[in-house]
Design an enzyme around this catalytic site. Structure first.
Site, PDB file in Angstrom:
ATOM      1  N   ILE A 258       0.835  -1.206   0.000  1.00 37.47           N
ATOM      2  CA  ILE A 258       0.000   0.000   0.000  1.00 37.47           C
ATOM      3  C   ILE A 258       0.865   1.249   0.000  1.00 37.47           C
ATOM      4  CG2 ILE A 258      -1.610   1.370   1.399  1.00 37.47           C
ATOM      5  CD1 ILE A 258      -2.870  -1.327   2.262  1.00 37.47           C
TER       6      ILE A 258
ATOM      7  N   PHE B 113       2.541   2.095  -3.413  1.00 37.19           N
ATOM      8  CA  PHE B 113       1.723   2.672  -4.487  1.00 37.19           C
ATOM      9  C   PHE B 113       1.017   3.963  -4.076  1.00 37.19           C
ATOM     10  CE2 PHE B 113       2.220  -1.661  -6.086  1.00 37.19           C
ATOM     11  CZ  PHE B 113       2.552  -1.389  -7.405  1.00 37.19           C
ATOM     12  N   GLU B 114       0.742   4.138  -2.798  1.00 35.50           N
ATOM     13  CA  GLU B 114       0.092   5.374  -2.358  1.00 35.50           C
ATOM     14  C   GLU B 114       1.081   6.525  -2.284  1.00 35.50           C
ATOM     15  OE1 GLU B 114      -3.025   6.011  -1.955  1.00 35.50           O
ATOM     16  OE2 GLU B 114      -3.880   3.996  -2.015  1.00 35.50           O
ATOM     17  N   GLY B 115       2.292   6.226  -1.820  1.00 32.97           N
ATOM     18  CA  GLY B 115       3.236   7.303  -1.549  1.00 32.97           C
ATOM     19  C   GLY B 115       2.742   8.109  -0.356  1.00 32.97           C
TER      20      GLY B 115
ATOM     21  N   ARG C 287      -0.361  -1.443  -9.945  1.00 34.75           N
ATOM     22  CA  ARG C 287      -0.843  -1.811  -8.600  1.00 34.75           C
ATOM     23  C   ARG C 287      -1.702  -3.066  -8.662  1.00 34.75           C
ATOM     24  NH1 ARG C 287      -2.973   2.144  -3.867  1.00 34.75           N
ATOM     25  NH2 ARG C 287      -3.588   0.547  -2.361  1.00 34.75           N
TER      26      ARG C 287
END
Length: 205
Positions: free
Chosen positions: A11, A14-16, A125
């Protein structure tokens, strides 16, 4: 179930993490690790606050996956939490409804659009989530390959069995361990023979 560090890292990857409020690809005010609740564009938070919001959000999506009532291994659970974190519980329900776990894996990659457009980041993702969903979970205590019973010289397996059965953990499979195993087997609906074959081992571990 709760998400593991593997799922959390996926998570986060991919979220940063941005500590200033911004609008995401579809115009939703976002901050930290993809948090969207009550966010104002331009507001600032600390890293500690971002991590705290992540924990709160994870709990909500863990609950959403748990409510599905599916029998999942840790990797499958982590993948679905990541999926729900990104696209919401509604899409999670659509993904699994009426489908086998194999079909769920095949359909994960369909959810790669935002604002009607396919986004490369979402494609990556979804592929990562599918790969995690399909990745086997190693067995912590694999079956030794043959039954373990009274007189066995496999002290490592015997100690594991004794711990679960509630016997003295000394690595010696004697009469007391046999009695404890029989009682444990009976309690768990197995043939109470005092022998640790594949069925009893699988139930224990």
């Amino acid at each position: 179930m709760k998400i593991s560090q593997t799922g959390i890292k996926l998570i986060q990857q991919f979220e940063g993490c941005l500590l200033v409020g911004y609008k995401d690809a579809v115009g939703v005010p976002t901050i930290g690790w993809g948090h969207t609740g009550g966010v104002v564009v331009g507001q600032r938070i600390t890293q500690a606050k971002a991590d705290e919001l992540l924990k709160q959000d994870l709990k909500r999506f863990e609950d959403a996956v748990n409510k599905l009532g599916l029998k999942l291994n840790q990797n499958q659970f982590d993948a679905l939490v990541s999926f729900a974190y990104n696209v919401g519980p509604g899409n999670l329900k659509k993904l699994v409804e009426g489908r086998s776990l194999n079909q769920v894996a095949d359909n994960i990659c369909l959810y790669c659009k935002a604002g009607g457009q396919t986004l490369n980041g979402l494609v990556k993702r979804r592929n990562a989530e599918k790969a995690l969903f399909l990745k086997p979970v190693p067995v912590a205590n694999p079956y030794p390959g043959h039954p373990v019973k009274q007189g066995s010289t496999n002290t490592i397996a015997t100690k594991l069995i004794q711990k679960v059965a509630g016997a003295k953990v000394d690595g010696v499979f004697g009469p007391q361990t046999t009695a404890a195993v029989k009682a444990w087997q009976k309690k768990h609906g197995l043939a109470a023979d005092g022998i640790i074959g594949p069925k009893t081992w699988s139930k224990m571990f």
